[in-house]
Design a protein around this motif. Structure first.
Motif, mmCIF file in Angstrom:
data_model
loop_
_atom_site.group_PDB
_atom_site.id
_atom_site.type_symbol
_atom_site.label_atom_id
_atom_site.label_comp_id
_atom_site.label_asym_id
_atom_site.label_seq_id
_atom_site.Cartn_x
_atom_site.Cartn_y
_atom_site.Cartn_z
ATOM 1 N N PHE A 50 -38.184 -46.938 37.431
ATOM 2 C CA PHE A 50 -39.769 -46.685 38.152
ATOM 3 C C PHE A 50 -39.650 -46.658 39.579
ATOM 4 O O PHE A 50 -39.799 -45.617 40.211
ATOM 5 C CB PHE A 50 -40.749 -47.820 37.679
ATOM 6 N N HIS A 51 -39.170 -47.657 40.277
ATOM 7 C CA HIS A 51 -39.254 -47.825 41.719
ATOM 8 C C HIS A 51 -38.457 -46.469 42.393
ATOM 9 O O HIS A 51 -39.179 -45.724 43.212
ATOM 10 C CB HIS A 51 -38.541 -48.834 42.390
ATOM 11 N N ASP A 105 -36.567 -46.329 27.363
ATOM 12 C CA ASP A 105 -37.958 -46.238 27.061
ATOM 13 C C ASP A 105 -38.598 -47.209 28.009
ATOM 14 O O ASP A 105 -38.198 -47.282 29.214
ATOM 15 C CB ASP A 105 -37.779 -47.387 25.566
ATOM 16 N N ILE A 106 -39.921 -47.316 27.734
ATOM 17 C CA ILE A 106 -40.703 -47.536 28.771
ATOM 18 C C ILE A 106 -40.386 -48.894 29.352
ATOM 19 O O ILE A 106 -40.307 -49.260 30.742
ATOM 20 C CB ILE A 106 -42.417 -47.786 28.206
ATOM 21 N N GLU A 107 -39.890 -50.158 28.555
ATOM 22 C CA GLU A 107 -39.354 -51.069 29.349
ATOM 23 C C GLU A 107 -38.262 -50.973 30.253
ATOM 24 O O GLU A 107 -38.143 -51.490 31.214
ATOM 25 C CB GLU A 107 -38.997 -52.171 28.139
ATOM 26 N N HIS A 108 -37.359 -50.104 29.667
ATOM 27 C CA HIS A 108 -36.077 -49.657 30.692
ATOM 28 C C HIS A 108 -36.426 -49.270 31.671
ATOM 29 O O HIS A 108 -35.764 -49.558 32.986
ATOM 30 C CB HIS A 108 -35.225 -48.942 29.832
ATOM 31 N N ALA A 168 -49.135 -47.776 36.332
ATOM 32 C CA ALA A 168 -48.600 -46.952 37.257
ATOM 33 C C ALA A 168 -47.292 -46.248 36.584
ATOM 34 O O ALA A 168 -47.150 -45.144 36.345
ATOM 35 C CB ALA A 168 -48.364 -47.161 38.550
ATOM 36 N N ALA A 169 -46.407 -47.082 35.990
ATOM 37 C CA ALA A 169 -45.180 -46.740 35.246
ATOM 38 C C ALA A 169 -45.400 -46.005 34.081
ATOM 39 O O ALA A 169 -44.633 -44.821 33.743
ATOM 40 C CB ALA A 169 -44.545 -48.224 35.106
ATOM 41 N N ASN A 170 -46.412 -46.281 33.477
ATOM 42 C CA ASN A 170 -46.694 -45.640 32.200
ATOM 43 C C ASN A 170 -47.046 -44.081 32.512
ATOM 44 O O ASN A 170 -46.619 -43.270 31.486
ATOM 45 C CB ASN A 170 -47.682 -46.217 31.493
ATOM 46 N N LEU A 171 -48.142 -44.029 33.404
ATOM 47 C CA LEU A 171 -48.255 -42.826 33.907
ATOM 48 C C LEU A 171 -47.259 -41.812 34.135
ATOM 49 O O LEU A 171 -47.041 -40.723 33.808
ATOM 50 C CB LEU A 171 -49.398 -42.790 35.093
ATOM 51 N N LEU A 172 -46.349 -42.272 34.995
ATOM 52 C CA LEU A 172 -45.178 -41.666 35.528
ATOM 53 C C LEU A 172 -44.145 -41.316 34.255
ATOM 54 O O LEU A 172 -43.773 -40.228 34.235
ATOM 55 C CB LEU A 172 -44.594 -42.476 36.578
ATOM 56 N N PHE A 173 -44.088 -42.440 33.606
ATOM 57 C CA PHE A 173 -43.208 -42.191 32.295
ATOM 58 C C PHE A 173 -43.661 -41.086 31.416
ATOM 59 O O PHE A 173 -42.870 -40.148 31.199
ATOM 60 C CB PHE A 173 -43.256 -43.396 31.483
#
Ligand code: MAN
Length: 501
Positions: free
Chosen positions: A269-270, A260-263, A209-214
């Motif tokens: 994300f939330h 980046d994605i990890e950050h 989900a986070a990847n998609l939003l990212f």
């Protein structure tokens, strides 16, 4: 023989006639007519005719047994056909009849009828009744002694049997415990694997989900979100004047102004997802309000709320924000993964082994309790012949005033309000206050602002076990009178009863 009896009788009567008034027969020898009388404490000698002259000569009052002249003197009345009495001398000639034969009022101020025969009769009847009770109580006591002996033998035999039984279970318990520990260890492992699996699935779902939003935010697709990317989002929180709130957005990037994605997963994300949700919900609401006017607004609110859940169905909104189903559907709950048959078998085995162990443990605890009970039996003072033993566990009740009182010998005393449910502890067994005639119960429920309740039980001979009296002489200090055959004495050996009768 007859002659002899007659002589004895005549001597007795003559002696009585010459004895000064108020002298008990047991002291007759000190009052034989002589020149002088010696006070019984030896303190003085006085002429014999000064006895009963209504003037106190002897400090112990012994010269005035028949008057009230000495404050510490005593007057004896014979009370023929009833029981003799010794009065304090101030009661002599005081106008009140004290002795049933009337002899204490010999100056004639009042005339006292002789009621000794009548009183004596009811006294003798009561004595006779008591004698019957005592005789039958004594017989019952013999049975109690037998029962007590049997109880002791049974308990003793029981204890050794129980100990053997318990020892025999020790091995069984140990192996059941080992089996249980192993099964529980396996159960723990299976649960851990299962829990880890669920957590991993959740992390995976979140990552997707986070990847998609990212990707919807990362406009140049370089794997980094910048402040400009964030400012370009139409759903980020705005200030009152409609400008972008940079302070908030700065929280979503690192010190270099990017993420980046990890950050993103760990820090943003939330919050960003929530902003997005709030924005969509708001848009929906505004649109619904516009479409339906204000008159039936309330009714439509429900649908609006529901609509929020059905993300991305509205064309207008779809244009405003990228619909990303996985993002909208992602929630923080850990997805439930059901257990496999293999897992369930492990759980069943653990449950069964626990049950088996608990059953053995319970049986052994029960044996321990029985052993303890038997051992406490032998530590209680039931009398040398164990006559009191059968009373343990045999409670007697008495209703008195607003309470029902209960005595469970060698255990406790309680009090219960007649219409109430709960019992108040009036004390537990503390031992004999006086061996085999008075029991002591203590450390009961504490009295409000006062002592712990305690009860003193006076035991009397009776032909049945019964609680006959209950009182509270001091606050939360109670007194019981309890009758039982155990307190009866052998009537043929009881001197006091014989002499009284
Ligand atoms: C209860 C009873 C009484 C006692 C009072 C003291 O009412 O136990 O016997 O005197 O408590 O508060």
């Amino acid at each position: 023989k007859m002659w002899l009896l007659l002589i004895v009788a005549v001597v007795a009567v003559t002696n009585a006639a010459i004895l000064p008034k108020g002298v008990p027969p047991s002291r007759a020898s000190f009052y034989t007519r002589a020149k002088e009388f010696q006070c019984l404490d030896g303190s003085a000698r006085i002429p014999y005719d000064q006895i009963n002259d209504d003037y106190c000569d002897c400090p112990d009052g012994s010269d005035e047994p028949g008057t009230s002249a000495c404050p510490n003197g005593h007057f004896y009345c014979e009370n023929r056909l009833h029981t003799p009495q010794l009065l304090i001398s101030s009661r002599v000639n005081d106008g009140i009849c004290d002795c049933c034969d009337g002899s204490d009022e010999h100056e004639g101020a009042v005339t006292c009828p002789n009621t000794c025969e009548e009183l004596g009769r009811s006294h003798r009847e009561e004595k006779a009744r008591l004698q019957t009770v005592r005789a039958s109580g004594w017989e019952k006591r013999k049975l109690m002694v037998e029962e007590g002996k049997k109880m002791k033998e049974e308990k003793e035999a029981g204890v050794s049997g129980l100990k053997v039984e318990k020892d025999g279970m020790e091995g069984e318990k140990n192996s059941a415990e080992k089996e249980k520990n192993e099964a529980e260890e396996k159960e723990k492992e299976v649960r851990k694997i299962h829990d880890d699996d669920m957590m991993n699935k959740r992390t995976e779902k979140k990552r997707t989900a986070a990847n998609l939003l990212f990707n919807t935010i990362d406009s140049d697709m370089d794997g980094k979100i910048t402040m400009d990317d964030l400012k370009g989002l139409n759903y980020v929180e705005k200030k009152e004047d409609g400008s972008v709130n940079e302070e908030i957005l700065k929280r979503f990037v690192n010190e270099n102004g990017e993420a980046d994605i990890e950050h993103f997963i760990s820090n943003s994300f939330h919050s960003i997802r929530q902003m997005r949700r709030d924005f969509i919900a708001n848009e929906k609401r505004e649109k619904e309000e516009k479409d339906n006017g204000n008159d039936n607004k309330v009714e439509k609110m429900d649908e609006v709320e529901e609509g929020v859940e059905k993300h991305g169905n509205d064309d207008d909104i779809e244009e405003d924000v990228h619909p990303v189903e996985e993002v909208d559907e992602f929630d923080d709950n850990v997805p439930f993964v059901s257990f496999s048959d293999e897992d369930n078998k492990v759980f069943d085995a653990a449950r069964e082994s626990r049950q088996k162990y608990d059953d053995i443990k319970r049986k052994m605890d029960d044996i321990d309790r029985q052993i303890l009970d038997a051992e406490s039996f032998s530590s209680l003072d039931f009398g040398e012949d164990l006559a009191w033993a059968p009373l343990k566990g045999k409670c007697s009740e008495l209703e008195m005033g607003e309470y029902t009182y209960k005595l469970c010998p060698f255990d406790k005393c309680t009090q219960k309000e007649k219409n109430g449910y709960s019992e108040t502890n009036m004390g537990t067994w503390k031992g004999w206050e006086s061996a085999h005639s008075q029991m002591k119960y203590g450390d009961g429920t504490t009295c409000w602002n006062g002592p712990a309740r305690s009860t003193l039980v006076t035991v009397q001979c009776g032909d049945i076990d019964e609680l006959v009296e209950a009182s509270e002489p001091g606050r939360c200090e109670y007194h019981f009178t309890y009758r039982t055959p155990a307190a009866c004495k052998d009537p043929s050996a009881d001197e006091s009863i014989h002499s009284e009768l």
